[in-house]
Write a protein that holds these residues in place. Sequence first.
Motif, short mmCIF file in Angstrom:
data_model
loop_
_atom_site.label_atom_id
_atom_site.label_comp_id
_atom_site.label_asym_id
_atom_site.label_seq_id
_atom_site.Cartn_x
_atom_site.Cartn_y
_atom_site.Cartn_z
N LEU A 40 75.88 -76.18 21.15
CA LEU A 40 75.18 -74.98 21.59
C LEU A 40 74.85 -74.03 20.43
N LEU A 43 71.31 -75.72 18.92
CA LEU A 43 70.80 -76.51 20.04
C LEU A 43 69.50 -77.25 19.66
N LEU A 60 79.20 -80.67 25.99
CA LEU A 60 78.78 -79.43 25.34
C LEU A 60 79.88 -78.96 24.40
N HIS A 63 80.53 -73.97 22.56
CA HIS A 63 79.95 -73.23 23.70
C HIS A 63 80.37 -71.76 23.72
N LEU A 170 76.22 -69.87 29.78
CA LEU A 170 75.93 -71.25 29.34
C LEU A 170 74.80 -71.85 30.18
N ILE A 174 71.25 -73.16 28.66
CA ILE A 174 70.87 -74.58 28.78
C ILE A 174 69.60 -74.71 29.62
#
Length: 305
Positions: A40, A43, A60, A63, A170, A174
């Motif tokens: 993350l 990304l 992931l 994060h 999160l 995403i």
Amino acid sequence: MNNESYPPLFNQQSHQTQIIDIDEPIQDLEDLDLIPIIDLQCLSLDKLEEACKDWGLFRLVNHGIPSKLMTQIQDQAKNLFSLSFEHKQAILSSPLSYFWGTTARTISGAALRSPKTISWVEVINFPLVGLSESRFEDSLKMYKIYGLFIHFYGRVRSLMDEYGRHQARLARTIYESMAKNLGLDSRLSKSYLSESTGFIRVNRCPRIPKGNQAWGVGVHTDSTLLSILNQDQLGGLEVFKENKWILVKPIADSLIVNLGDMIQTISNDLYTSAKHRVKVKKQEDRITINYFVFPQFDCTLQSPK
Ligand SMILES: O=C(O)CCC(=O)C(=O)O
Ligand SMILES: [Fe+2]
């Protein structure tokens, strides 16, 4: 083997409810983690796109949830499950809910369970909206164990709030990257992820007698937009890919993101809602914390042309 915290069926020495095929081939390469990794902090839209199309699931990392919080939430969930079965049934009621033998519920909220499909699992649902101002604590005062329970319920609730805020962050990050990749119209796509639908589901798969195994959760896809899973170190989660079941190994401090049916629909089937299942075979309790989020309830999903 007897412990008052388990639903009575799970205290039986052996059980006939779920006999599962031990020889089923599973890709289990000791040191190799096959699951795609999304970082993350840096990304990559290309990597994300590939994972969404080919797997419908990814790991992931970086994060931003402190590992202390990841562990604390696991520990508190364990404490909550360790209450007696009777107490859990009595006190974990609206806005929370407690059920067992299935992770599925009917529209009216009843556990969707039949003797043929008992899953080796107990579930507590925590809504995130309204948890702080709920009248739940007042209703608890009716119960004798109020004093015992409330001191750690208060702790669990504030941890859930904090954890839920991280999960919403999160999911938003995403989803916005997915929306970019899919070229979604930003006015429409805003309502495809609605934080107010988010809730946390805590699962305990009780320890199972040596030599036995059962489905913790049978084969399914999630009906969500996205689900974000924090699993303990016992393992058991498997994902279906190219006709094989592949272990989703537990790796400390990583989370598993599952694409749900809603994002598959929005993507016009370009992305996959991952088929997955959980097998239980350890003599220890397995705890997982799952965040589920959906589109706004009254919105119409529109795939890009
Ligand atoms: O406990 C797990 O590892 C996954 C649970 C799951 O798939 C679900 O709750 O939908
Ligand atoms: Fe699931």
